[in-house]
Scaffold this motif. Structure first.
Motif, PDB file in Angstrom:
ATOM      1  N   LEU D 273      71.752  59.620  49.113  1.00 12.03           N
ATOM      2  CA  LEU D 273      72.891  60.827  49.158  1.00 12.03           C
ATOM      3  C   LEU D 273      72.765  61.682  50.398  1.00 12.03           C
ATOM      4  CD1 LEU D 273      72.501  59.689  46.093  1.00 12.03           C
ATOM      5  CD2 LEU D 273      73.058  62.127  45.443  1.00 12.03           C
ATOM      6  N   GLY D 274      71.634  61.238  51.212  1.00 11.70           N
ATOM      7  CA  GLY D 274      71.632  61.952  52.410  1.00 11.70           C
ATOM      8  C   GLY D 274      70.768  63.189  52.450  1.00 11.70           C
ATOM      9  N   ARG D 275      70.731  63.762  53.509  1.00  8.20           N
ATOM     10  CA  ARG D 275      70.089  65.204  53.796  1.00  8.20           C
ATOM     11  C   ARG D 275      70.941  66.068  53.107  1.00  8.20           C
ATOM     12  NH1 ARG D 275      69.638  67.822  58.991  1.00  8.20           N
ATOM     13  NH2 ARG D 275      69.912  65.729  59.825  1.00  8.20           N
ATOM     14  N   GLY D 276      70.254  66.915  52.369  1.00  7.44           N
ATOM     15  CA  GLY D 276      71.249  67.898  51.668  1.00  7.44           C
ATOM     16  C   GLY D 276      71.688  67.230  50.245  1.00  7.44           C
ATOM     17  N   GLY D 277      71.369  66.019  49.983  1.00  4.33           N
ATOM     18  CA  GLY D 277      72.097  65.354  48.596  1.00  4.33           C
ATOM     19  C   GLY D 277      71.302  66.001  47.436  1.00  4.33           C
ATOM     20  N   TYR D 278      71.950  66.038  46.483  1.00  9.90           N
ATOM     21  CA  TYR D 278      71.289  66.392  44.959  1.00  9.90           C
ATOM     22  C   TYR D 278      71.664  65.202  44.029  1.00  9.90           C
ATOM     23  CZ  TYR D 278      70.532  70.921  46.933  1.00  9.90           C
ATOM     24  OH  TYR D 278      69.954  71.864  47.563  1.00  9.90           O
ATOM     25  N   PRO D 279      70.728  64.422  43.770  1.00  5.73           N
ATOM     26  CA  PRO D 279      70.718  63.256  42.794  1.00  5.73           C
ATOM     27  C   PRO D 279      70.748  64.127  41.329  1.00  5.73           C
ATOM     28  CG  PRO D 279      68.766  62.879  44.242  1.00  5.73           C
ATOM     29  CD  PRO D 279      69.208  63.988  44.647  1.00  5.73           C
ATOM     30  N   ALA D 280      71.176  63.385  40.442  1.00  8.99           N
ATOM     31  CA  ALA D 280      71.365  63.894  39.063  1.00  8.99           C
ATOM     32  C   ALA D 280      71.136  62.752  38.117  1.00  8.99           C
ATOM     33  CB  ALA D 280      72.731  64.521  38.841  1.00  8.99           C
ATOM     34  N   VAL D 281      70.107  62.908  37.352  1.00 10.12           N
ATOM     35  CA  VAL D 281      69.787  61.898  36.352  1.00 10.12           C
ATOM     36  C   VAL D 281      70.868  61.058  35.641  1.00 10.12           C
ATOM     37  CG1 VAL D 281      67.141  62.497  36.137  1.00 10.12           C
ATOM     38  CG2 VAL D 281      69.091  63.081  34.543  1.00 10.12           C
ATOM     39  N   LYS D 282      71.895  61.825  35.425  1.00  6.77           N
ATOM     40  CA  LYS D 282      73.048  61.153  34.676  1.00  6.77           C
ATOM     41  C   LYS D 282      73.680  60.159  35.383  1.00  6.77           C
ATOM     42  CE  LYS D 282      75.898  62.434  30.866  1.00  6.77           C
ATOM     43  NZ  LYS D 282      76.051  63.708  29.799  1.00  6.77           N
ATOM     44  N   HIS D 283      73.692  60.290  36.481  1.00  8.00           N
ATOM     45  CA  HIS D 283      74.489  59.307  37.464  1.00  8.00           C
ATOM     46  C   HIS D 283      73.703  57.761  37.568  1.00  8.00           C
ATOM     47  CE1 HIS D 283      76.551  62.864  39.572  1.00  8.00           C
ATOM     48  NE2 HIS D 283      77.333  62.650  38.986  1.00  8.00           N
ATOM     49  N   THR D 284      72.475  57.834  37.177  1.00  9.89           N
ATOM     50  CA  THR D 284      71.819  56.786  37.053  1.00  9.89           C
ATOM     51  C   THR D 284      71.510  56.019  35.600  1.00  9.89           C
ATOM     52  OG1 THR D 284      69.532  57.721  36.753  1.00  9.89           O
ATOM     53  CG2 THR D 284      70.598  57.606  39.068  1.00  9.89           C
ATOM     54  N   ARG D 285      71.899  56.804  34.499  1.00 10.66           N
ATOM     55  CA  ARG D 285      71.902  56.793  33.094  1.00 10.66           C
ATOM     56  C   ARG D 285      72.208  55.127  32.802  1.00 10.66           C
ATOM     57  NH1 ARG D 285      70.295  59.748  29.177  1.00 10.66           N
ATOM     58  NH2 ARG D 285      71.073  59.479  27.359  1.00 10.66           N
ATOM     59  N   GLY D 286      71.145  54.275  32.280  1.00  8.73           N
ATOM     60  CA  GLY D 286      71.512  52.985  31.915  1.00  8.73           C
ATOM     61  C   GLY D 286      71.765  52.056  33.015  1.00  8.73           C
ATOM     62  N   SER D 287      71.419  52.660  34.365  1.00 12.74           N
ATOM     63  CA  SER D 287      71.519  51.727  35.292  1.00 12.74           C
ATOM     64  C   SER D 287      70.143  51.485  36.054  1.00 12.74           C
ATOM     65  CB  SER D 287      72.653  52.123  36.492  1.00 12.74           C
ATOM     66  OG  SER D 287      71.919  53.154  37.281  1.00 12.74           O
ATOM     67  N   ASN D 288      70.062  50.476  36.855  1.00 12.52           N
ATOM     68  CA  ASN D 288      68.724  50.337  37.939  1.00 12.52           C
ATOM     69  C   ASN D 288      68.861  50.927  38.915  1.00 12.52           C
ATOM     70  OD1 ASN D 288      66.275  48.689  37.526  1.00 12.52           O
ATOM     71  ND2 ASN D 288      67.353  47.685  39.342  1.00 12.52           N
ATOM     72  N   PHE D 289      69.633  51.983  39.590  1.00 13.08           N
ATOM     73  CA  PHE D 289      69.594  52.628  40.624  1.00 13.08           C
ATOM     74  C   PHE D 289      68.511  53.695  40.689  1.00 13.08           C
ATOM     75  CE2 PHE D 289      73.925  51.175  40.253  1.00 13.08           C
ATOM     76  CZ  PHE D 289      74.218  50.747  41.568  1.00 13.08           C
ATOM     77  N   CYS D 290      67.945  54.136  41.865  1.00 10.20           N
ATOM     78  CA  CYS D 290      67.246  55.157  42.196  1.00 10.20           C
ATOM     79  C   CYS D 290      68.122  55.872  43.250  1.00 10.20           C
ATOM     80  CB  CYS D 290      66.113  54.819  42.984  1.00 10.20           C
ATOM     81  SG  CYS D 290      64.713  56.277  43.349  1.00 10.20           S
ATOM     82  N   ASP D 291      68.373  56.831  42.927  1.00 11.30           N
ATOM     83  CA  ASP D 291      69.212  57.993  43.716  1.00 11.30           C
ATOM     84  C   ASP D 291      68.339  58.879  44.433  1.00 11.30           C
ATOM     85  OD1 ASP D 291      71.522  56.813  42.930  1.00 11.30           O
ATOM     86  OD2 ASP D 291      72.274  58.413  42.094  1.00 11.30           O
ATOM     87  N   LEU D 292      68.635  59.091  45.731  1.00  8.83           N
ATOM     88  CA  LEU D 292      67.676  59.712  46.699  1.00  8.83           C
ATOM     89  C   LEU D 292      68.428  60.882  47.462  1.00  8.83           C
ATOM     90  CD1 LEU D 292      65.400  57.186  48.178  1.00  8.83           C
ATOM     91  CD2 LEU D 292      64.557  58.733  46.393  1.00  8.83           C
ATOM     92  N   GLY D 293      67.963  62.021  47.444  1.00  5.40           N
ATOM     93  CA  GLY D 293      68.150  62.998  48.530  1.00  5.40           C
ATOM     94  C   GLY D 293      67.216  63.887  49.048  1.00  5.40           C
ATOM     95  N   TRP D 294      67.512  64.201  50.180  1.00  4.38           N
ATOM     96  CA  TRP D 294      65.991  65.140  50.784  1.00  4.38           C
ATOM     97  C   TRP D 294      66.722  66.262  51.552  1.00  4.38           C
ATOM     98  CZ3 TRP D 294      68.009  60.285  51.799  1.00  4.38           C
ATOM     99  CH2 TRP D 294      68.587  60.061  53.257  1.00  4.38           C
ATOM    100  N   HIS D 295      65.644  67.205  51.965  1.00  2.00           N
ATOM    101  CA  HIS D 295      65.908  68.557  52.353  1.00  2.00           C
ATOM    102  C   HIS D 295      64.812  68.909  53.268  1.00  2.00           C
ATOM    103  CE1 HIS D 295      69.124  69.153  49.156  1.00  2.00           C
ATOM    104  NE2 HIS D 295      68.447  68.078  48.661  1.00  2.00           N
ATOM    105  N   ILE D 296      65.134  69.587  54.213  1.00  2.00           N
ATOM    106  CA  ILE D 296      64.333  70.070  55.059  1.00  2.00           C
ATOM    107  C   ILE D 296      64.093  71.621  54.861  1.00  2.00           C
ATOM    108  CG2 ILE D 296      63.579  70.273  57.721  1.00  2.00           C
ATOM    109  CD1 ILE D 296      63.872  67.369  56.526  1.00  2.00           C
TER     110      ILE D 296
END
Lengths: 343, 343, 343, 343
Positions: D273-296
């Motif tokens: 999801l890029g720098r500034g991205g906010y993963p939400a667990v529900k977007h991965t629910r039942g799926s094999n994804f790992c969503d990542l966002g990072w912040h400085i």
């Protein structure tokens, strides 16, 4: 005045302690639990820290109740009778939150609960305050009304009393939060399985059925027969009861309105949302209110009444305290006039 | 084959995209949204990242559907007719997830939906697959069945068809997760207010009422009249429908059983939990199943049927794909044979 | 005494009304709302029926506050200053639940809130009762502490005060129920999307950051720098704050214990669960308690403190009433000694 | 190919069956359970009706695995070693979802799990697919990565690999739905008590700590030391891991971005999801994804990475199937390319 609580570790018992801590006239003497004797109640329920640090005792030591003017019993059905009798004989008022003292005809109790009734002719009064207030005033033993039954009877009583409905043709579809299933563990209440879940249970066999029928019969003077279906809802607390009854011929919407306002217009703990009103359980959460709304379905000639309560307050501990207040001539709302927790 | 989705940003539209991404025979061509034209669908629904990166188009450009063999419509009622007619005239099969094509008698639609019907005599078939499969096979337009209605009709159809119940004396008490209220914002679906809450709405006036009655009348050949009450439940998805009907004289429990097994014994997407069975919505979550259990209340001479579905799958997008499969002679379960997400 | 509530239709305002209805010394005079002027507060919040039937007025009529000894302000930041100044000038005590009066250095407020501060040198005192009690006693204006900040500062204050940690190397990972996001509507708080969901927001930029740093600096006399991350949790109420700090060289576990017991041993509203204790938000639900537990991670030389509060009570309305009690010399717990609602 | 599942009645086992039912190359042979031998798996998990009607067998009959090319083990830690050894010796590939085969240094396992390791030098490979893919291809035994660890390691690996952070100064604050606590009953997971609740547990002692450290050490070639705190969240599924690390001197935001895109740019199951991205667990629910966002956080010189997964899919059964696919040269996403269930 001093009161004691027998069987304090169930949810109704803990809720009693919550409410009593706010009651200006009451001091809690003994708190008992057979399963956790010797433990502090605040160890089991850390939300009580700061209010109760008493150790749990065994109910079998009757002496500890000697200076209690009333004792609340929060035991599973079949167990209140054995302790209720000696307490009553000592002149201590008894308020049983279970089913043992709810039925005037003990054979109905025995048929539905599969337990022999060992305290017949106890003189117990049914503890649905708004409907049995006069009798509760002088009762020695009160069989506090059940949770589903409180919501359902309050919804239907005005219609039954005014003979506006056919009391033999009623459907009560009730929904409860999982605290209604008690503190015991089961797959049913495992949050991973019950969150985002919903189901019916005990269809055509739930023990609150005859309790509702008993009340409607007494109020209407007519036979009553209901189909009652409870459901488990993914929330902690609250009951919504949706009640369907067929209107007698010629009944007008205004007749229905009048029945509700006449019966409950002066009741503090019953809030009438009126015809077309939609109670929501969250508006009663943590409070002793029963919110009522009713609807006429002219196509099917039915009246649909919806009632909302907090199952642990108006459906259990709150109504028990309301009954206590009535029994001892206190302000009926003493300790109970709390606003619901919303949102 | 290529298909398009009109009105893809509602929950039913997004669910269609989820299901279609797993369909071995289908490729999604155009995805439209009037409110978010030009935006990528995955921006609105990040769970679709990795599957769809299409930009949303406007449905008004009809050319984009030219190579689609079928178009799903996920618009609010009253809006599908205007686009459904030109699509059908171009020979594109239409599956409307809204109400516009559900009624055989358009005057009933107009009376309940307060909208003029502008596409009369469209030849549309009611899209409750298990009951209308033969007609769906050759239909040009399918009016996909509603969510509450799917759960309720499937529960009552066997009894209506076998003439075991009085179709004019039925109570349907239905409960739905909040996704049934749509993606639009309102205080009703604000989580702070709806968590740990529960309420009824649209009593005696919900638009799914005539849809259920229409189906029961066609199945039974008799008039039908129901009291239908929907409830909002604190969960995202799922419908439980509790249906109460009075048994005709002399009906035996085995007759009831037989009605269910005869009608649904061969249906993959209907799971019969049998007499005494208790469906739970979570067992159908994310799947196209309808789980059914039934109970005889001999005291009141009622049969109570409980059905559970996922409102967005069997109650909307899943059944729409099931209808697509039937319309194009594909395996009816193609893309739909997914296990529910449990726990 | 009479008090008024400005901006009563937000969650903090409604919670104030709930708490004040139970306060033996307080009567509520005016209740204002600019968006719902003329409406009854109980129409907006039906849980208040039976307690409040006042119509909402506009705050611009200053005369209505003349007999109020104190006014609570529940407006969005930037709006309290304009009304706070004239009220204070009239000698009415002001308790602002927003951010306008929380900062001693208004330039920090302006940098984080992007609003000009128009009421400088107001003499406002920071309203975190346990830490600023002496100053609150004589304050004219109190800037009630924020929700996350109350939980986080109370967790870290004993360690900062006793110089046991490096105040420039702290991580605060906080979690809040959705009522913390306010009553306004957004996709973020749509229950269908937020149920079974969980996410972080405002990383490295949340406005409670400088508020926590300000308090830790004042308490420790040292610079403070924290990484603060708030999270949205699928529940209505409650904050859990998990705070990580590096221990100064040579600090022993007993030193940490002592810091907590010395600072909070006599505080009624702070419950110390001790070293190894695990606060749970539900034990504080609806109550004014802050529960604290702390842990030593000897491998990493960190102390981890966990605190739990109800964001609307100790994190907003409850602490506001606690401050009122302090300001007027009442029993500090007056109206606030309610047991949490559990389960 | 045929595979078997040992210990199928836990949540990870049931989830495996859900996923495998959708896997085009796999047929499930034996399903075992020591506690429910002889019962049908669909009796325990009714959501599996229509997919599995197999009876559960005992794992002690090794013959039943003879035609399985791989066996998944879903047993509590300490029990996989005893069955893993004979299976591996028969040439059957083993994928253990528990902890027994996760540690290269068995003494770390023994120190944290308090169990003697009885299958040393097994050649097991750590089953975090994206990081150990090459070794997994030829592994006989895979120790599938834990749930918290998968989320946390994937969040930190790019930074550790590129030497952008101090690997000895990391805080991982992780939050999990209650299914992570397993199917066993306890007061902790009683819905009445856990709904609207939130708490930390196992602070400074959770067994996933050394697993994260092991991976970060291997990736970075440097010592690693983390403070890891797990929390229980009122939802069924999902993990959000919020990871705090101090940036090495001179590291620029673009360096951080580059580390993520270089490492994961080609990974299907990791969505950046890029720098500034906010993963939400529900977007991965039942799926094999790992969503990542990072912040400085430039004020504190920290990088904060947030990762979201479904604990039962990418955190358990999904990754196990991903590893199976890698081990047998199948398309890595086979059976796993399902869209998350949203909303």
């Amino acid at each position: 005045m001093k009161v004691s609580v027998i069987g304090a570790t169930g949810y109704a018992g803990a809720e009693l302690l919550r409410i009593l801590s706010n009651h200006p006239e009451v001091e809690v003497a003994a708190i008992t639990s057979e399963s956790h004797t010797g433990t502090s109640i605040a160890e089991i329920y850390p939300h009580l820290v700061g209010f109760y640090d008493k150790k749990l005792t065994s109910m079998n030591d009757l002496d500890q109740f000697a200076d209690s003017q009333a004792v609340f019993i929060g035991l599973p059905h079949g167990h209140a009778m054995a302790i209720g009798r000696p307490l009553a004989e000592q002149g201590i008022k008894v308020i049983d939150l279970g089913a043992d003292y709810r039925f005037h005809d003990e054979s109905i109790y025995e048929a539905w609960y599969k337990v022999e009734h060992t305290h017949r002719n106890s003189g117990a009064v049914y503890g649905l305050t708004e409907l049995y207030r006069q009798k509760i005033k002088t009762a020695s033993i009160v069989g506090n009304a059940g949770c589903y039954t409180t919501a359902s009877i309050l919804a239907l009583a005005p219609l039954a009393k005014s003979h506006l409905i056919d009391t033999k043709n009623i459907v009560v579809d009730a929904k409860s939060g999982v605290s209604g299933a008690g503190r015991g563990l089961s797959q049913n209440v495992h949050m991973a399985e019950m969150a985002e879940n919903l189901k019916a249970y005990s269809i055509a066999g739930h023990r609150h059925t005859p309790e509702i029928e008993q009340a409607l019969q007494e109020i209407s003077g007519q036979d009553s027969l209901i189909s009652f279906t409870p459901h488990l809802i993914p929330m902690s607390r609250g009951i919504l009861s949706t009640c369907y009854a067929t209107l007698q011929e010629g009944v007008k919407p205004e007749d229905v309105d009048q029945a509700f306002y006449e019966m409950y217009g002066q009741e503090f703990f019953i809030r009438l949302l009126g015809r077309g009103g939609y109670p929501a359980v969250k508006h009663t959460r943590g409070s002793n209110f029963c919110d009522l709304g009713w609807h006429i379905d002219s196509r099917t000639n039915r009246v649909i009444v919806v009632s909302a309560i907090d199952n642990l307050v108006k459906g259990a501990a709150g109504q028990a305290v309301q009954n206590l207040n009535v029994m001892f001539g206190l302000d009926e709302g003493s300790g109970l006039k709390q606003v619901a927790l919303y949102p």
